[in-house]
Design an enzyme around this catalytic site. Structure first.
Site, PDB file in Angstrom:
ATOM      1  N   GLY A  29       0.820  -1.205   0.000  1.00  9.57           N
ATOM      2  CA  GLY A  29       0.000   0.000   0.000  1.00  9.57           C
ATOM      3  C   GLY A  29       0.849   1.248   0.000  1.00  9.57           C
ATOM      4  N   GLY A  31       0.991   5.337   1.386  1.00  9.96           N
ATOM      5  CA  GLY A  31       0.442   6.276   2.345  1.00  9.96           C
ATOM      6  C   GLY A  31       0.926   7.683   2.077  1.00  9.96           C
ATOM      7  N   GLY A  34       4.984   7.336   2.301  1.00 10.98           N
ATOM      8  CA  GLY A  34       5.756   6.303   1.623  1.00 10.98           C
ATOM      9  C   GLY A  34       4.931   5.132   1.163  1.00 10.98           C
ATOM     10  N   VAL A  36       4.747   0.872   1.406  1.00 14.00           N
ATOM     11  CA  VAL A  36       5.155  -0.276   2.202  1.00 14.00           C
ATOM     12  C   VAL A  36       5.143  -1.498   1.299  1.00 14.00           C
ATOM     13  CG1 VAL A  36       4.626  -1.739   4.189  1.00 14.00           C
ATOM     14  CG2 VAL A  36       4.286   0.734   4.337  1.00 14.00           C
ATOM     15  N   LYS A  51       9.220   0.024   4.484  1.00 17.80           N
ATOM     16  CA  LYS A  51       8.574   1.303   4.160  1.00 17.80           C
ATOM     17  C   LYS A  51       9.627   2.210   3.544  1.00 17.80           C
ATOM     18  CE  LYS A  51       5.913   5.137   6.062  1.00 17.80           C
ATOM     19  NZ  LYS A  51       5.257   5.689   7.258  1.00 17.80           N
ATOM     20  N   ASP A 147      -0.011   9.530  13.669  1.00 17.60           N
ATOM     21  CA  ASP A 147      -0.971   9.144  12.645  1.00 17.60           C
ATOM     22  C   ASP A 147      -1.782   7.927  13.091  1.00 17.60           C
ATOM     23  OD1 ASP A 147      -2.226   9.503  10.195  1.00 17.60           O
ATOM     24  OD2 ASP A 147      -0.791   8.247   9.109  1.00 17.60           O
TER      25      ASP A 147
END
Length: 156
Positions: A29, A31, A34, A36, A51, A147
């Site tokens: 995925g 974000g 960055g 991952v 990451k 986060d």
């Protein structure tokens, strides 16, 4: 992990090997800061998560410093509900990355979606207790998670 979006096909890191030991298998995925990846640590026969800081953020030295500082701070933590940080490194292109424990699970956000936000009380308390324990460990080392959200909480 950040709130993830789909990763486009043809990612240039997929298939590469970092440091001669981390063979990147797939992007999990993307974000805010960055991407991952799931990778195989050759010689150790284990999966890891890597990451990598987004390329467009490399131009901001403060973001790069924060990424590395947070990775090093995370490496000091030891808790069953916190992914272990194994290594901080840099790609050949100069992008910093964090190698950490691979958690094979689903994000809390997916459970909330499946249950239309209505998690049984005993399950919600169990999850909250584990999250609170992890946050307590981090806070005990002076680390504040910036986060915290359901997308960043993995359930196994």
């Amino acid at each position: 992990m950040d709130g993830f979006a789909a990763v486009p096909l043809g990612d240039p890191l997929v298939g590469r090997t970092l440091l001669g030991q981390f063979q990147i298998q797939a992007a999990c995925g993307r974000g805010a800061t960055g991407t991952v990846y799931r990778a195989q640590q050759l010689g150790m026969d284990r999966l890891v998560a890597i990451k990598v800081l987004r390329a467009d953020l490399l131009r901001n030295p403060e973001i790069v410093r924060r990424f590395i500082r947070e990775a090093r701070a995370g490496a000091r933590l030891s808790h069953p509900n916190i992914a272990t940080v194994h290594l901080v490194g840099e790609t050949e292109e100069g992008a910093p990355y964090i190698v950490m424990e691979y958690v094979d699970g689903v994000p809390l956000s997916l459970l909330l979606d499946r249950l239309a936000g209505s998690v049984p009380t005993d399950r919600a308390l169990h999850i909250a207790e584990q999250v609170a324990g992890a946050l307590g460990e981090a806070h005990g080392h002076g680390i504040i998670h910036r986060d915290l959200k359901p997308e960043n909480i993995m359930l196994t």
